[in-house]
Write an enzyme that holds these catalytic residues in place. Sequence first.
Site, PDB file in Angstrom:
ATOM      1  N   THR A  64     -12.367  63.841 -41.444  1.00 57.77           N
ATOM      2  CA  THR A  64     -11.013  63.084 -41.317  1.00 57.77           C
ATOM      3  C   THR A  64     -11.372  61.505 -41.517  1.00 57.77           C
ATOM      4  O   THR A  64     -10.619  60.854 -41.846  1.00 57.77           O
ATOM      5  CB  THR A  64     -10.230  63.449 -39.883  1.00 57.77           C
ATOM      6  OG1 THR A  64     -11.519  62.925 -39.016  1.00 57.77           O
ATOM      7  CG2 THR A  64      -9.755  64.547 -39.697  1.00 57.77           C
ATOM      8  N   LYS A 105     -20.036  58.289 -39.125  1.00 56.18           N
ATOM      9  CA  LYS A 105     -19.681  59.676 -38.559  1.00 56.18           C
ATOM     10  C   LYS A 105     -20.884  60.392 -37.722  1.00 56.18           C
ATOM     11  O   LYS A 105     -22.056  59.632 -37.763  1.00 56.18           O
ATOM     12  CB  LYS A 105     -19.614  60.661 -39.693  1.00 56.18           C
ATOM     13  CG  LYS A 105     -20.615  60.306 -40.812  1.00 56.18           C
ATOM     14  CD  LYS A 105     -20.326  61.428 -42.103  1.00 56.18           C
ATOM     15  CE  LYS A 105     -19.319  60.859 -43.069  1.00 56.18           C
ATOM     16  NZ  LYS A 105     -18.233  61.691 -43.098  1.00 56.18           N
ATOM     17  N   ARG A 106     -20.607  61.372 -37.101  1.00 53.44           N
ATOM     18  CA  ARG A 106     -21.877  61.926 -36.314  1.00 53.44           C
ATOM     19  C   ARG A 106     -22.981  62.309 -37.342  1.00 53.44           C
ATOM     20  O   ARG A 106     -22.934  62.351 -38.289  1.00 53.44           O
ATOM     21  CB  ARG A 106     -21.555  63.220 -35.651  1.00 53.44           C
ATOM     22  CG  ARG A 106     -20.448  63.123 -34.488  1.00 53.44           C
ATOM     23  CD  ARG A 106     -20.998  62.372 -33.333  1.00 53.44           C
ATOM     24  NE  ARG A 106     -22.189  63.000 -32.695  1.00 53.44           N
ATOM     25  CZ  ARG A 106     -22.102  63.522 -31.830  1.00 53.44           C
ATOM     26  NH1 ARG A 106     -21.167  63.594 -30.817  1.00 53.44           N
ATOM     27  NH2 ARG A 106     -23.471  63.927 -31.035  1.00 53.44           N
ATOM     28  N   LYS A 149     -24.331  66.369 -42.809  1.00 54.86           N
ATOM     29  CA  LYS A 149     -23.578  65.284 -43.428  1.00 54.86           C
ATOM     30  C   LYS A 149     -24.367  64.442 -44.376  1.00 54.86           C
ATOM     31  O   LYS A 149     -24.071  63.742 -45.051  1.00 54.86           O
ATOM     32  CB  LYS A 149     -23.047  64.532 -42.302  1.00 54.86           C
ATOM     33  CG  LYS A 149     -22.051  65.246 -41.349  1.00 54.86           C
ATOM     34  CD  LYS A 149     -21.340  64.345 -40.335  1.00 54.86           C
ATOM     35  CE  LYS A 149     -20.561  65.014 -39.336  1.00 54.86           C
ATOM     36  NZ  LYS A 149     -19.043  65.057 -39.903  1.00 54.86           N
ATOM     37  N   HIS A 204     -12.922  75.427 -36.866  1.00 54.27           N
ATOM     38  CA  HIS A 204     -13.506  74.053 -37.291  1.00 54.27           C
ATOM     39  C   HIS A 204     -14.787  73.987 -37.909  1.00 54.27           C
ATOM     40  O   HIS A 204     -15.206  73.115 -38.482  1.00 54.27           O
ATOM     41  CB  HIS A 204     -13.515  73.093 -36.195  1.00 54.27           C
ATOM     42  CG  HIS A 204     -12.191  72.626 -35.624  1.00 54.27           C
ATOM     43  ND1 HIS A 204     -11.550  71.352 -36.290  1.00 54.27           N
ATOM     44  CD2 HIS A 204     -11.428  72.853 -34.664  1.00 54.27           C
ATOM     45  CE1 HIS A 204     -10.559  71.222 -35.837  1.00 54.27           C
ATOM     46  NE2 HIS A 204     -10.088  72.034 -34.866  1.00 54.27           N
ATOM     47  N   LYS A 220      -9.295  58.277 -43.513  1.00 56.66           N
ATOM     48  CA  LYS A 220      -9.194  56.921 -42.768  1.00 56.66           C
ATOM     49  C   LYS A 220      -9.613  55.983 -43.921  1.00 56.66           C
ATOM     50  O   LYS A 220      -9.033  54.939 -43.935  1.00 56.66           O
ATOM     51  CB  LYS A 220     -10.076  56.870 -41.696  1.00 56.66           C
ATOM     52  CG  LYS A 220      -9.728  57.723 -40.560  1.00 56.66           C
ATOM     53  CD  LYS A 220     -10.471  57.602 -39.180  1.00 56.66           C
ATOM     54  CE  LYS A 220     -10.533  58.778 -38.519  1.00 56.66           C
ATOM     55  NZ  LYS A 220     -11.852  59.135 -37.471  1.00 56.66           N
TER      56      LYS A 220
HETATM   57  C1  PLP Z   1     -12.720  59.903 -37.412  1.00 55.17           C
HETATM   58  C2  PLP Z   1     -13.896  59.668 -36.456  1.00 55.17           C
HETATM   59  C3  PLP Z   1     -14.782  60.706 -36.764  1.00 55.17           C
HETATM   60  C4  PLP Z   1     -14.770  61.924 -37.872  1.00 55.17           C
HETATM   61  O1  PLP Z   1     -15.562  61.440 -38.774  1.00 55.17           O
HETATM   62  P1  PLP Z   1     -16.008  62.356 -40.095  1.00 55.17           P
HETATM   63  O2  PLP Z   1     -16.465  61.294 -41.152  1.00 55.17           O
HETATM   64  O3  PLP Z   1     -14.743  63.235 -40.710  1.00 55.17           O
HETATM   65  O4  PLP Z   1     -16.910  63.296 -39.568  1.00 55.17           O
HETATM   66  C5  PLP Z   1     -15.977  60.751 -35.882  1.00 55.17           C
HETATM   67  N1  PLP Z   1     -15.832  59.732 -34.854  1.00 55.17           N
HETATM   68  C6  PLP Z   1     -14.943  58.516 -34.870  1.00 55.17           C
HETATM   69  C7  PLP Z   1     -15.157  57.685 -33.611  1.00 55.17           C
HETATM   70  C8  PLP Z   1     -13.799  58.937 -35.629  1.00 55.17           C
HETATM   71  O5  PLP Z   1     -12.979  57.858 -35.381  1.00 55.17           O
END
Ligand code: PLP
Length: 837
Positions: free
Chosen positions: A682, A572-573, A578, A381, A686
């Site tokens: 991911t 995101k985190r 990022k 990952h 979304k």
């Molecule tokens: C989808 C999701 C992530 C992953 O987000 P990235 O932008 O791909 O880092 C992190 N936290 C939550 C709550 C999510 O639903």
Amino acid sequence: MSENAPAHHIAHSREERHPLAKAPVTAPPNTVDGFVKQFLDNLNFGQGVALSASGVNDQYLALARTVRDYLMARWLETVRRQLVSQAKGVCYLSAEYLLGRQLGNSLLATGLEDVAAEALAECGIDIADLRAQEVEPGLGNGGLGRLAACFIDSLATMSVPSIGYGIRYEYGIFRQTFEDGQQVEKPDRWLSMGSPWEFPHPEAAQTISFGGRTEQYDDDGVTRTRWIPDWDVLAIPYNYMVPGYLNGRVNTLRLWSAQATKAFDLRIFNAGDYAEAVRAQTFAENISKVLYPEDSTPQGKELRLQQQYFFAAASIADFLDVVLPPDYDLTKLPDRAIFQLNDTHPVIAVPELMRQLVDVRGLEWEQAWEITQGCFAYTCHTLLPEALEVWSVDLLGRLLPRHLEIIYRINEEFLAAVRERYGDDELRVRNMSIIGEHPERSVRMAHLATVASVKVNGVAELHSQLLREKVLHDFHEFYPGKFTNVTNGITPRRFLRLANKSLSELITDALGPGWVTDLDRLRELETYAEDPEFRERFAEVKASNKRRLNRVLLERDGLEVDDTHMLDVMVKRLHEYKRQMLKLLHIVTLYDGIVSGRVPISEVTPRTFIFGAKAAPGYRIAKDIIHLINKVGSVVNADPAVEGRLKVLFPPNYNVTLAERIIPAADLSEQISLAGKEASGTGNMKFALNGALTIGTDDGANVEIRQLVGDDHFFLFGMTEPEVEELAAKGYVPSDFYRADPNLRSAIDLIASGAFSGGDRSVFEPVISNLLYNDRFMVLADYAAYIAAQERVDAAYADADTWTRSAILNVARCGFFSSDRSMRDYIDRIWHTPPSF
Ligand SMILES: *Cc1c(COP(=O)(O)O)cnc(C)c1O
């Protein structure tokens, strides 16, 4: 088999004893009256309260139990069929599952949404109030844990025999609050109001051992090894339902909880030391106490290895003892099970299976190794070298002495094969060894996983390519054909059908309902993108989602979304790679332009920026960035000079529930990691599937999103991965970029001047010097390209109808990112586990 006969096995003999036990369990009737009765029964008999005396939590628990009752017959039937068929299945091993709320998804999977809402209305209850009562199980950090949750949803929906294994953390990911703009972590007490979705099975506990030593003994002329551990804990399985979408199937997620063994505290208790006995119990139960935030400091490292072995060993033992029939011929195991390793966290399962086969079940080493190599597959990952997990030999040998011996032998045989192939290329041997020597002797879990696995996969095309060419290049050369790609996906049930009901209804109006399990059908929306009336309805869906978000944030945090603004979202985190800092520099640049008078306010597109991000508690600079975002927000939001044209919102505690509200409302999706650093992402998927346009770098799955939606409907900017490499090789000097770009200089100077910290220049000094003198992720190098891309965004947004058309085409062309497709790819390329009904 363990002495506690597992429920699975005794079932058969019990059926003989009582004729009624043979009758299948039946679900309650699918009617409003049936639902009301079942709900009231659960309220009265389950919660012990009358409707008139019940509170919202009682009602929520009774509703959850009622929905559960509808799933129960299907669950028992799924388990029974899987036992009878013994078809090949997937054991998904993951230290994290970021599940999100269960109630809505269960209602969706059973088709009971409307029946339940009506039934509760008849009882004078608004179902939305009960849904809001559920605390989501936050048993994951971010993308990796959410991926696992999407995958088990798809496996159930596709009727693939499978079981998810993980840890039932008593405290999941911390609850984030802000105090004066700074992150403060609070414990996540997700279990405190009752947990109606889990089924503990203490009778099916496994004993997990640690420590001690090994010894050799003579077994009828054969020298064998046994492990004499010095302490152990019980692993109690908690089963969760994983319902397929409207297909009558319910798979199982089995999470392990640690409990002290009797032997453990009895010894001490008998010695009369009550306090010590209690301490010992706490010690044992600590193992499943907390989810470790990623990137956390070495303290607690040992506990983390304990967690990994605890759940890996319990899962392997469970599969061998409980899921397989007694006397199963273990040489056939590769035809019966594939253990998918979600990153390196469960990799200790490899030597554990070897130990089970060789030491416990008496197989020859060679035979056991052949079986083991046929049973594992590994998903990598990351690309960040510091994120590749290693365990010091010292620690691993102390905690798991037998496993270290097994790892050494695997390595010895592996390196012998490497030498046979490449002669005495000792540099290569050292690079490939499972044991690293610097900075200390340690086990490289990614190497162990690669050697043991049938297949190794990356999580997006670019990531898999970089794995083959860089991170695991020597292994790719040694094992051509072992490496493959499976691009990540998201479940359309939760992230479209459930999170965006109005868009789902619009799509269903156009295409009929089949798209939810066949997301490629979204392609058919392409023609609708040309229909002005459809575009208008689509725009109205987006507007209504913004109004809903406004209500949610107002109630949750007292924040107001301006629903006439472009909604520009980065959730995101929080991590340097990022690049939340890049987004923030854009905001500061816009603000700076207005207040300095360089940019007339009428030329600024009204935008509301939304951030959502948790930082690992030990990650200083990430926490400083959160602080800075909040401080910039306070100043910008309060400044009359920007006339409300810019607004910065940072609701705390970003989680799945909040994602489900924010993403459907977004216009612009920020996916701006430095190229070559984001394995897949991911979140990006979304957003695109909910009709946001992406501004993004050529990184991770962004690459594939852009290829699918087309350059006209995606705002690409920034260096490519080879350009990043080139700049790094040349010697990257961030301050050169600072000096060369007046806008950038002005924005950074504004922060450094204390404009966002009440004049105090020291507060954000670490962030500023990190940018100017370190900037590992090349924020400054990509700044100019990012600002230019944002200007293209503004220009495009000015033509609302064309923007909407692009948004529809994003939805239409991103069906590929369904996790159902990811599962098909895993099945075809790695698992070979066909659906089984
Ligand atoms: C989808 C999701 C992530 C992953 O987000 P990235 O932008 O791909 O880092 C992190 N936290 C939550 C709550 C999510 O639903």
